[in-house]
Structures are given as structure tokens and as C-alpha cells.
Design a protein around this motif. Structure first.
Motif, mmCIF file in Angstrom:
data_model
loop_
_atom_site.group_PDB
_atom_site.id
_atom_site.type_symbol
_atom_site.label_atom_id
_atom_site.label_comp_id
_atom_site.label_asym_id
_atom_site.label_seq_id
_atom_site.Cartn_x
_atom_site.Cartn_y
_atom_site.Cartn_z
ATOM 1 N N PHE A 76 -6.428 116.465 99.127
ATOM 2 C CA PHE A 76 -6.612 116.458 100.582
ATOM 3 C C PHE A 76 -5.296 116.003 101.213
ATOM 4 N N THR A 77 -4.652 116.868 101.967
ATOM 5 C CA THR A 77 -3.378 116.512 102.583
ATOM 6 C C THR A 77 -3.622 115.949 103.981
ATOM 7 N N GLY A 78 -3.301 114.688 104.170
ATOM 8 C CA GLY A 78 -3.408 114.123 105.512
ATOM 9 C C GLY A 78 -4.183 112.833 105.635
ATOM 10 N N PRO A 79 -5.421 112.735 105.108
ATOM 11 C CA PRO A 79 -6.213 111.529 105.348
ATOM 12 C C PRO A 79 -5.583 110.274 104.748
ATOM 13 N N GLY A 80 -5.645 109.188 105.514
ATOM 14 C CA GLY A 80 -5.228 107.884 105.028
ATOM 15 C C GLY A 80 -6.456 107.015 104.836
ATOM 16 N N ASN A 81 -6.253 105.717 104.757
ATOM 17 C CA ASN A 81 -7.350 104.816 104.414
ATOM 18 C C ASN A 81 -8.418 104.744 105.503
ATOM 19 N N ILE A 82 -8.001 104.736 106.762
ATOM 20 C CA ILE A 82 -8.984 104.688 107.850
ATOM 21 C C ILE A 82 -9.817 105.957 107.857
ATOM 22 N N TYR A 83 -9.148 107.100 107.752
ATOM 23 C CA TYR A 83 -9.883 108.359 107.765
ATOM 24 C C TYR A 83 -10.805 108.479 106.548
ATOM 25 N N ARG A 84 -10.384 107.976 105.392
ATOM 26 C CA ARG A 84 -11.257 108.046 104.223
ATOM 27 C C ARG A 84 -12.588 107.357 104.507
ATOM 28 N N ALA A 85 -12.509 106.127 105.051
ATOM 29 C CA ALA A 85 -13.732 105.379 105.347
ATOM 30 C C ALA A 85 -14.630 106.137 106.314
ATOM 31 N N GLU A 86 -14.033 106.669 107.373
ATOM 32 C CA GLU A 86 -14.821 107.309 108.425
ATOM 33 C C GLU A 86 -15.355 108.685 108.011
ATOM 34 N N ILE A 87 -14.549 109.448 107.295
ATOM 35 C CA ILE A 87 -14.980 110.782 106.846
ATOM 36 C C ILE A 87 -16.174 110.672 105.906
ATOM 37 N N LEU A 88 -16.064 109.797 104.915
ATOM 38 C CA LEU A 88 -17.139 109.674 103.936
ATOM 39 C C LEU A 88 -18.392 109.072 104.570
ATOM 40 N N LYS A 146 -17.717 93.357 98.228
ATOM 41 C CA LYS A 146 -17.918 92.149 99.004
ATOM 42 C C LYS A 146 -18.276 92.508 100.439
ATOM 43 N N ASP A 147 -18.851 91.551 101.147
ATOM 44 C CA ASP A 147 -19.111 91.753 102.565
ATOM 45 C C ASP A 147 -17.773 91.878 103.293
ATOM 46 N N CYS A 148 -17.702 92.809 104.219
ATOM 47 C CA CYS A 148 -16.466 93.027 104.953
ATOM 48 C C CYS A 148 -16.205 91.881 105.931
ATOM 49 N N VAL A 149 -15.012 91.341 105.850
ATOM 50 C CA VAL A 149 -14.563 90.328 106.808
ATOM 51 C C VAL A 149 -13.467 90.976 107.648
ATOM 52 N N PRO A 150 -13.763 91.343 108.888
ATOM 53 C CA PRO A 150 -12.775 92.058 109.716
ATOM 54 C C PRO A 150 -11.500 91.247 109.933
ATOM 55 N N PHE A 151 -10.403 91.958 110.079
ATOM 56 C CA PHE A 151 -9.109 91.345 110.357
ATOM 57 C C PHE A 151 -8.513 92.035 111.577
ATOM 58 N N ASN A 152 -7.460 91.471 112.119
ATOM 59 C CA ASN A 152 -6.784 92.064 113.268
ATOM 60 C C ASN A 152 -5.849 93.162 112.774
ATOM 61 N N SER A 153 -6.314 94.384 112.875
ATOM 62 C CA SER A 153 -5.578 95.522 112.336
ATOM 63 C C SER A 153 -4.499 95.985 113.313
ATOM 64 N N PRO A 204 -6.047 98.815 116.227
ATOM 65 C CA PRO A 204 -6.361 97.583 116.957
ATOM 66 C C PRO A 204 -7.574 97.733 117.869
ATOM 67 N N ASP A 205 -8.309 96.618 118.024
ATOM 68 C CA ASP A 205 -9.430 96.546 118.961
ATOM 69 C C ASP A 205 -9.045 95.611 120.095
ATOM 70 N N SER A 206 -9.620 95.846 121.263
ATOM 71 C CA SER A 206 -9.345 94.980 122.400
ATOM 72 C C SER A 206 -9.960 93.605 122.169
ATOM 73 N N ALA A 207 -9.515 92.642 122.944
ATOM 74 C CA ALA A 207 -10.052 91.279 122.821
ATOM 75 C C ALA A 207 -11.542 91.252 123.128
ATOM 76 N N ASP A 208 -11.981 92.013 124.121
ATOM 77 C CA ASP A 208 -13.409 92.053 124.459
ATOM 78 C C ASP A 208 -14.240 92.573 123.300
ATOM 79 N N VAL A 209 -13.740 93.629 122.644
ATOM 80 C CA VAL A 209 -14.470 94.190 121.502
ATOM 81 C C VAL A 209 -14.546 93.180 120.368
ATOM 82 N N ARG A 210 -13.422 92.516 120.077
ATOM 83 C CA ARG A 210 -13.419 91.539 118.987
ATOM 84 C C ARG A 210 -14.301 90.340 119.309
#
Length: 336
Positions: free
Chosen positions: A73-85, A199-206, A210-216
Motif C-alpha cells: 500500500f503506497t501512502g498510508p502512515g500510522n494514523i491512516y492505518r488505525a483509521e482505515i482498519l 494496553k489501554d490507550c493513554v492519549p498524548f499531545n500529538s 493535534p487536537d484543540s484544548a477544548d477537545v482535549r
């Protein structure tokens, strides 16, 4: 041009700069030699999913590994892998030769759709706007990447490593495959490399997504904010005596206390009905909620509609932030 500019293309009123540390120059054969090593590109009209399927259905690698392999698959990175699957409903650990053609077709469909959307919008936006509204979060941009819970079923997102990259999956929406659908335990084991349990996902500041402060604040609570963001939220909630110097843990506790008091105040005091308020009162409350671009002159009905939306947004932010508050701790001493 910058110090790392290596190529400039000009024409038709447009200028394009190529910036890189190093660039290999060559004729068309250089391109073709590189292109031959790549797999099917979802952004190209000549991409051949049948050719890709013929390789995937024979592979003993997991689809989570294949989708990051640029020779497949030419193109997908780690974020797209998670979302596509996730959108395809396929677990990343399922090996290629156990996929059905229908599962592969769903994966390819979402690969094309999401990368095309990213190309057109210039942003990694994977959630369909219609579903985001149905899920009650119109600003939702991604389903499970760097998320603690699944927006569809509220299950806890799981993470583990595939080829030294963090992989994400919802255990409910992406059921874990059976033993004969995962890489065999008899496969070659590399000494010193251990595949950890999910493991349970522990979100980080990507920085990549990035997510807005309100979303986080809504999704992770006060601890998901930076110190400047916590102080800004405290000011927004009219908290007095914000310490100039304090540990983040103390500021998090202060914000949690403010959120608790704000929620209690909203419940106990109630609010004037919009129709009973004067325009001056409505504008004052809009200002206290930090609503931008409040019109100087407008009909009262328009001000009422604006305040109604602002109250809804504020209530959602406060109540959802409360969900993620830490267990009670001992009160801070007056010396702090």
C-alpha cells in the motif's frame, strides 16, 4: 527560498519549491526504478486493487504490517492505518492470507476515500461529518488514533507495537482474530524482541494530529492540557488567585475544583430563561463565556440563539471534563 531548497519549478503563475536535506538527480529511469519498488497508490487513477489483492491473499504478514509496507500500500502512515482498519472493521493482527475478498475490498475502499480526502483538504480528517453529528461531536476528526475510547461503542481503545510503531484497535468494532488468523506462534522469533500485550490507550499531545484544548479537556480532562492552557481555562472560568508558579498537578487539581464548582453552580442557581433576559444581560453572559465576534447590533432573537448555542457548548465542555477528573486528593495547604 530557504537553505534547504533543492529545486524550484515555475510556470502558469505558480511557484513550487522542493525542500530537502539531500536530493538525488537523474533522468526518467531514476523515477521508474523507484516507482517499480512501490505498491498500489490510492491517489493514482491507474492503481490496481486486483493486483494488490493477489499479493495480500498470499502473505503471512498481518494486515497491520502490510498496510504500512510501501511495496504493498503506497501512502498510508500510522494514523491512516488505525483509521482505515477501524472503518473497515478489520483487526490489525489478522494475517493477509486469512482475509476475505470482501474485507480486503473494504480496506481498499477506505484507503482510497481517506487519502483522497486528505489530499483534497490538506488535513487528516477521517470521520464522516454526518456520523460526527450523530455521535454528538461535530468536531470529531479521528475515530481511534490517539483516543482512549471508541466514539461508536465507548470501548477502551487498545494499543500495541507492530514493527516498532504503535497500533490501535477497538476490541468491539474490530474483533481480535482467532489463533489461525494471526501470525503463527511458531514464526521466527528475534532474540530480545518481545511483542507486548495490548494496553489501554493513554492519549498524548500529538504534533502530527493535534487536537484543540477544548477537545482535549472534554476527552482527557484537565491533565490533557498544557500549563498555559490550564491557566487560560481558569481565567475563562473567572478563577481568582491563579498562582504564577505552581506544579502542573496543583493546577490540574485547581481546574478540577473549578469544574466541580461550576457544575454545582449551574445546577443550584439555574439560569434565567432567554426570553426573560435583556439584550444587555445576554451580551454580558456571551462575553463571560468568551464568545468571539459578538455583534454590536442585532435583533434580540439573534442574540438569544447565539447564547443558547454558547450555553450548550459550555455545559458539554464542563460535564465531559468532569468525567475525566482524578480521584479526590487532600486539599492543598494554605502554604501552596
Amino acid at each position: 527560498p530557504t537553505a534547504t531548497n533543492r529545486l524550484r519549478l515555475e510556470g502558469h503563475g505558480l511557484v513550487a519549491d522542493l525542500s530537502a536535506m539531500t536530493v538525488q538527480h537523474g533522468d526518467h529511469s531514476l523515477y521508474t526504478s523507484k516507482r517499480e519498488k512501490l505498491g498500489e497508490d490510492p491517489l493514482r487513477d491507474d492503481a490496481d486493487p486486483n493486483k494488490l489483492w493477489a499479493r495480500v491473499e498470499k502473505s503471512t504478514k498481518s494486515i497491520g504490517k502490510l498496510i504500512m509496507d510501501q511495496s504493498y500500500f503506497t501512502g498510508p502512515g500510522n494514523i491512516y492505518r488505525a483509521e482505515i482498519l477501524f472503518k473497515a472493521g478489520v483487526h490489525p493482527d489478522k494475517i493477509g492470507n486469512t482475509l476475505t475478498r470482501m474485507e480486503f475490498d473494504r480496506i481498499w475502499h477506505h484507503t482510497v476515500a481517506l487519502l483522497q480526502r486528505g489530499y483534497q483538504t490538506g488535513s487528516i480528517l477521517t470521520v464522516d461529518p454526518e456520523e460526527a453529528r450523530i455521535l454528538g461531536n461535530p468536531n470529531l476528526r479521528r475515530y481511534i488514533y490517539n483516543r482512549s475510547t471508541c466514539p461508536r461503542c465507548r470501548s477502551t481503545i487498545k494499543t500495541w507495537q507492530i514493527a516498532n510503531r504503535t497500533c490501535y484497535a477497538c476490541p468491539t468494532c474490530q474483533p481480535r482474530p482467532t489463533n489461525d488468523e494471526t501470525p503463527s506462534s511458531s514464526s521466527k522469533v528475534v532474540v530480545g524482541v518481545v511483542s507486548p500485550e495490548p494496553k489501554d490507550c493513554v492519549p498524548f499531545n500529538s504534533h502530527c494530529a493535534p487536537d484543540s484544548a477544548d477537545v482535549r479537556l472534554r476527552e482527557r480532562g484537565a491533565s490533557g492540557l498544557t500549563v498555559p492552557e490550564i491557566k487560560a481555562q481558569l481565567q475563562r472560568w473567572n478563577v481568582k488567585h491563579i498562582p504564577a508558579r505552581a506544579k502542573k498537578a496543583d493546577l490540574v487539581q485547581l481546574l478540577e475544583e473549578a469544574a466541580t464548582q461550576k457544575e454545582a453552580s449551574n445546577k443550584e442557581e439555574g439560569k434565567l430563561t432567554l426570553s426573560d433576559m435583556t439584550v444587555k444581560q445576554i451580551k454580558a453572559e456571551l462575553a463571560s463565556l468568551n464568545v468571539p465576534d459578538i455583534p454590536a447590533k442585532a435583533k434580540k432573537a439573534d442574540f438569544m440563539q447565539l447564547l443558547k448555542k454558547a450555553r450548550t457548548d459550555e455545559t458539554q465542555t464542563t460535564s465531559e471534563a468532569m468525567t475525566f477528573m482524578s480521584p479526590p486528593r487532600a486539599p492543598r495547604s494554605s502554604a501552596q
